[in-house]
Design a protein around this motif. Structure first.
Motif, short mmCIF file in Angstrom:
data_model
loop_
_atom_site.label_atom_id
_atom_site.label_comp_id
_atom_site.label_asym_id
_atom_site.label_seq_id
_atom_site.Cartn_x
_atom_site.Cartn_y
_atom_site.Cartn_z
N LEU A 46 0.82 -1.21 0.00
CA LEU A 46 0.00 0.00 0.00
C LEU A 46 0.86 1.26 0.00
CD1 LEU A 46 -2.93 -0.98 2.37
CD2 LEU A 46 -3.00 -0.68 -0.11
N ALA A 47 1.99 1.23 0.68
CA ALA A 47 2.90 2.37 0.64
C ALA A 47 3.47 2.56 -0.76
CB ALA A 47 4.03 2.18 1.65
N LEU A 48 3.83 1.46 -1.40
CA LEU A 48 4.31 1.53 -2.78
C LEU A 48 3.23 2.10 -3.69
CD1 LEU A 48 6.38 0.83 -5.00
CD2 LEU A 48 5.33 -1.43 -5.10
N ALA A 49 2.00 1.66 -3.50
CA ALA A 49 0.90 2.18 -4.30
C ALA A 49 0.73 3.69 -4.09
CB ALA A 49 -0.40 1.45 -3.96
N GLY A 50 0.89 4.14 -2.87
CA GLY A 50 0.80 5.57 -2.60
C GLY A 50 1.86 6.37 -3.33
N PHE A 51 3.09 5.86 -3.33
CA PHE A 51 4.16 6.53 -4.08
C PHE A 51 3.86 6.54 -5.57
CE2 PHE A 51 6.86 5.66 -0.30
CZ PHE A 51 7.25 6.96 -0.06
N ALA A 92 2.12 9.51 -10.38
CA ALA A 92 1.18 9.68 -11.49
C ALA A 92 0.55 11.07 -11.45
CB ALA A 92 0.11 8.60 -11.44
N TYR A 93 0.19 11.50 -10.26
CA TYR A 93 -0.44 12.82 -10.11
C TYR A 93 0.52 13.94 -10.49
CZ TYR A 93 -2.80 16.76 -7.96
OH TYR A 93 -3.40 17.97 -7.74
N SER A 94 1.78 13.81 -10.08
CA SER A 94 2.73 14.89 -10.33
C SER A 94 3.21 14.93 -11.78
CB SER A 94 3.93 14.77 -9.39
OG SER A 94 4.66 13.60 -9.67
N THR A 95 3.16 13.83 -12.50
CA THR A 95 3.61 13.83 -13.89
C THR A 95 2.48 13.94 -14.89
OG1 THR A 95 3.58 11.41 -13.98
CG2 THR A 95 5.65 12.46 -13.37
N TRP A 96 1.26 14.11 -14.44
CA TRP A 96 0.10 14.09 -15.34
C TRP A 96 0.19 15.18 -16.41
CZ3 TRP A 96 -3.34 10.94 -17.05
CH2 TRP A 96 -4.46 11.43 -17.72
N LYS A 97 0.61 16.39 -16.05
CA LYS A 97 0.62 17.49 -17.02
C LYS A 97 1.83 17.45 -17.96
CE LYS A 97 -2.28 20.70 -14.64
NZ LYS A 97 -2.57 22.08 -14.35
N THR A 98 2.88 16.79 -17.57
CA THR A 98 4.09 16.81 -18.40
C THR A 98 4.28 15.55 -19.22
OG1 THR A 98 5.41 15.99 -16.56
CG2 THR A 98 5.29 18.38 -16.83
N ARG A 109 1.98 12.37 -19.88
CA ARG A 109 0.77 11.58 -19.64
C ARG A 109 0.95 10.08 -19.81
NH1 ARG A 109 -4.72 14.88 -20.51
NH2 ARG A 109 -3.96 16.74 -19.48
N PRO A 110 1.68 9.59 -20.79
CA PRO A 110 1.85 8.13 -20.88
C PRO A 110 2.54 7.54 -19.64
CG PRO A 110 2.43 9.13 -22.96
CD PRO A 110 2.24 10.25 -21.99
N LEU A 111 3.53 8.26 -19.12
CA LEU A 111 4.20 7.80 -17.91
C LEU A 111 3.23 7.85 -16.72
CD1 LEU A 111 6.72 6.93 -16.35
CD2 LEU A 111 7.30 9.36 -16.13
N ALA A 112 2.42 8.89 -16.64
CA ALA A 112 1.46 9.01 -15.55
C ALA A 112 0.44 7.88 -15.60
CB ALA A 112 0.76 10.37 -15.62
N ILE A 113 0.01 7.52 -16.80
CA ILE A 113 -0.94 6.42 -16.93
C ILE A 113 -0.29 5.11 -16.50
CG2 ILE A 113 -2.25 5.07 -18.61
CD1 ILE A 113 -2.74 7.76 -20.09
N ALA A 114 0.96 4.90 -16.90
CA ALA A 114 1.68 3.69 -16.50
C ALA A 114 1.86 3.62 -14.99
CB ALA A 114 3.02 3.63 -17.20
N LEU A 115 2.17 4.75 -14.37
CA LEU A 115 2.31 4.77 -12.91
C LEU A 115 0.98 4.52 -12.22
CD1 LEU A 115 4.73 7.80 -12.43
CD2 LEU A 115 5.23 5.40 -12.02
#
Length: 51
Positions: free
Chosen positions: A11-16, A21-27, A29-35
């Motif tokens: 669960l801690a890993l999922a939180g990270f 994903a949230y922090s990379t969403w605007k820059t 998006r494919p990486l954010a979706i993968a995260l």
């Protein structure tokens, strides 16, 4: 390692992963979706590992 400790670690890993994903969403998006997908898998693994 007990099941509870493994669940907390997953669960801690999922939180990270969700935070990444949230922090990379605007820059990146494919990486954010993968995260986000990796976070969902970590959460599902934690829940299923408990059973």
């Amino acid at each position: 390692m007990s099941k509870e400790v493994a669940m907390i670690v997953l669960l801690a890993l999922a939180g990270f992963l969700y935070g990444g994903a949230y922090s990379t969403w605007k820059t990146a998006r494919p990486l954010a979706i993968a995260l986000g997908v990796a976070g969902v898998l970590a959460t599902a693994g934690a829940v299923l590992y408990l059973f």
